[in-house]
Design a protein around this motif. Structure first.
Motif, short mmCIF file in Angstrom:
data_model
loop_
_atom_site.label_atom_id
_atom_site.label_comp_id
_atom_site.label_asym_id
_atom_site.label_seq_id
_atom_site.Cartn_x
_atom_site.Cartn_y
_atom_site.Cartn_z
N LYS A 108 0.83 -1.21 0.00
CA LYS A 108 0.00 0.00 0.00
C LYS A 108 0.87 1.25 0.00
O LYS A 108 0.39 2.34 -0.29
CB LYS A 108 -0.93 0.03 1.23
CG LYS A 108 -1.84 -1.18 1.34
CD LYS A 108 -2.85 -1.21 0.25
CE LYS A 108 -3.80 -2.38 0.44
NZ LYS A 108 -4.66 -2.57 -0.69
N GLU A 109 2.12 1.10 0.38
CA GLU A 109 3.10 2.19 0.37
C GLU A 109 4.40 1.65 -0.16
O GLU A 109 4.76 0.49 0.07
CB GLU A 109 3.32 2.76 1.78
CG GLU A 109 2.23 3.65 2.29
CD GLU A 109 2.22 5.05 1.69
OE1 GLU A 109 3.08 5.38 0.83
OE2 GLU A 109 1.33 5.82 2.07
N ASP A 110 5.13 2.50 -0.84
CA ASP A 110 6.42 2.17 -1.40
C ASP A 110 7.51 2.55 -0.39
O ASP A 110 7.44 3.65 0.18
CB ASP A 110 6.59 2.95 -2.70
CG ASP A 110 7.93 2.74 -3.33
OD1 ASP A 110 8.24 1.59 -3.68
OD2 ASP A 110 8.69 3.73 -3.47
N PRO A 111 8.50 1.69 -0.15
CA PRO A 111 9.56 2.06 0.79
C PRO A 111 10.26 3.36 0.44
O PRO A 111 10.62 4.14 1.33
CB PRO A 111 10.53 0.88 0.72
CG PRO A 111 9.72 -0.27 0.25
CD PRO A 111 8.67 0.32 -0.65
N ASP A 112 10.44 3.64 -0.86
CA ASP A 112 11.07 4.90 -1.26
C ASP A 112 10.25 6.10 -0.80
O ASP A 112 10.79 7.09 -0.30
CB ASP A 112 11.26 4.96 -2.78
CG ASP A 112 12.37 4.06 -3.27
OD1 ASP A 112 13.34 3.84 -2.51
OD2 ASP A 112 12.26 3.56 -4.41
N THR A 113 8.95 6.03 -1.00
CA THR A 113 8.06 7.12 -0.60
C THR A 113 8.17 7.36 0.90
O THR A 113 8.32 8.50 1.36
CB THR A 113 6.60 6.80 -0.97
OG1 THR A 113 6.53 6.60 -2.38
CG2 THR A 113 5.66 7.92 -0.56
N LEU A 120 10.38 6.08 7.08
CA LEU A 120 11.25 4.92 7.09
C LEU A 120 12.67 5.46 7.15
O LEU A 120 13.11 6.16 6.23
CB LEU A 120 11.05 4.06 5.84
CG LEU A 120 12.03 2.90 5.64
CD1 LEU A 120 11.91 1.88 6.77
CD2 LEU A 120 11.79 2.22 4.29
N ASN A 121 13.34 5.17 8.24
CA ASN A 121 14.70 5.67 8.43
C ASN A 121 15.69 4.54 8.16
O ASN A 121 15.55 3.45 8.72
CB ASN A 121 14.84 6.20 9.86
CG ASN A 121 16.16 6.91 10.08
OD1 ASN A 121 16.81 7.34 9.15
ND2 ASN A 121 16.54 7.03 11.34
N ILE A 122 16.66 4.82 7.30
CA ILE A 122 17.69 3.83 6.97
C ILE A 122 19.03 4.47 7.31
O ILE A 122 19.36 5.54 6.80
CB ILE A 122 17.64 3.43 5.48
CG1 ILE A 122 16.25 2.90 5.12
CG2 ILE A 122 18.72 2.40 5.17
CD1 ILE A 122 16.04 2.67 3.63
N GLU A 123 19.79 3.80 8.18
CA GLU A 123 21.09 4.32 8.60
C GLU A 123 22.15 3.24 8.47
O GLU A 123 21.85 2.06 8.67
CB GLU A 123 21.04 4.79 10.05
CG GLU A 123 20.15 5.98 10.29
CD GLU A 123 20.12 6.40 11.75
OE1 GLU A 123 20.74 5.72 12.59
OE2 GLU A 123 19.46 7.39 12.05
N GLY A 124 23.36 3.66 8.18
CA GLY A 124 24.47 2.72 8.11
C GLY A 124 24.96 2.52 6.69
O GLY A 124 24.96 3.46 5.88
N ASP A 125 25.34 1.31 6.37
CA ASP A 125 25.88 0.95 5.07
C ASP A 125 24.83 1.19 3.98
O ASP A 125 23.86 0.45 3.85
CB ASP A 125 26.29 -0.53 5.11
CG ASP A 125 26.93 -1.03 3.81
OD1 ASP A 125 26.67 -0.45 2.74
OD2 ASP A 125 27.69 -2.01 3.89
N THR A 126 25.06 2.23 3.19
CA THR A 126 24.10 2.65 2.17
C THR A 126 23.85 1.56 1.14
O THR A 126 22.70 1.30 0.77
CB THR A 126 24.60 3.93 1.46
OG1 THR A 126 24.88 4.92 2.45
CG2 THR A 126 23.56 4.47 0.49
N GLU A 127 24.90 0.93 0.68
CA GLU A 127 24.74 -0.12 -0.34
C GLU A 127 23.93 -1.29 0.20
O GLU A 127 23.02 -1.80 -0.46
CB GLU A 127 26.12 -0.60 -0.81
CG GLU A 127 26.04 -1.58 -1.96
CD GLU A 127 27.42 -1.98 -2.46
OE1 GLU A 127 27.54 -3.11 -2.96
OE2 GLU A 127 28.37 -1.19 -2.34
N ASP A 137 10.99 -4.26 -1.84
CA ASP A 137 10.19 -3.88 -3.01
C ASP A 137 9.72 -5.09 -3.81
O ASP A 137 8.69 -5.03 -4.48
CB ASP A 137 11.01 -2.99 -3.96
CG ASP A 137 11.06 -1.55 -3.52
OD1 ASP A 137 10.18 -1.12 -2.74
OD2 ASP A 137 11.98 -0.83 -3.96
N ASN A 138 10.48 -6.18 -3.75
CA ASN A 138 10.20 -7.33 -4.60
C ASN A 138 9.69 -8.54 -3.83
O ASN A 138 9.80 -9.67 -4.33
CB ASN A 138 11.47 -7.70 -5.38
CG ASN A 138 11.90 -6.58 -6.30
OD1 ASN A 138 11.07 -6.02 -7.00
ND2 ASN A 138 13.17 -6.24 -6.27
#
Length: 174
Positions: A108-113, A120-127, A137-138
């Protein structure tokens, strides 16, 4: 008027339930959480595991934090996904509220959005974070039982409708 009242109750339930569940969720022993998560995640990602698509997590630790439930786990991969209590040391961390994670799970929502809205907070190793986000997403729900597929679809629909604030404009009666 009754429909508006129902929408308001629905909204309040979805918004306030995580806070109400925060204390009980901390009382569930880690062993029970670990067993449940392991079962669900290994079943959900069974195809990816067979095809070696989770190799990027070998020797790496992902922290998953659900802020409004006050729970944190760490996930890694050997020949299956493994879960341990959070020890504060991870390669990347994903932090969100439970409603947002339910919306991601139900597509119902996209992680990018959610990331760009700072929900949605993402921290650390970007790759590594990007690889995990792409995995989210998949997600292929075909590996889950039809019951679980329906449950996720209905629950995410319920949350999606409930997070919307009801229209409180009530026209004046003349």
């Amino acid at each position: 008027m009754l429909a508006l009242f129902k929408k308001e109750i629905h909204h309040q339930l979805v918004i306030n339930a995580p806070r109400a569940l925060s204390f009980p969720s901390r009382l569930i022993p880690f062993y029970v959480q670990q067993k449940g998560l392991s079962l669900i995640l290994n079943q959900l990602f069974s195809e990816e595991i067979k095809e070696g698509e989770l190799a990027f997590l070998k020797g790496k630790w992902l922290t998953i934090s659900i802020d409004d439930l006050s729970v944190r786990w760490q996930v890694s991969f050997t020949d299956q996904l493994i879960i341990k209590p959070d020890d504060g040391i991870s390669d990347v961390s994903f932090t969100a509220n439970v409603n947002d994670l339910i919306l991601i799970a139900g597509r119902k929502e996209d992680p990018d959005t959610l990331f760009f809205q700072r929900r949605l907070n993402i921290e650390g190793d970007t790759e590594l974070g990007l690889e995990v986000k792409n995995l989210l997403d998949n997600i292929d729900f075909d590996n889950l039982s039809p019951f679980m597929q329906r449950l996720i679809a209905q629950f995410s629909e319920f949350v999606q409708q409930g997070v919307k604030s009801p229209n409180r404009f009530i026209p004046a009666v003349e």
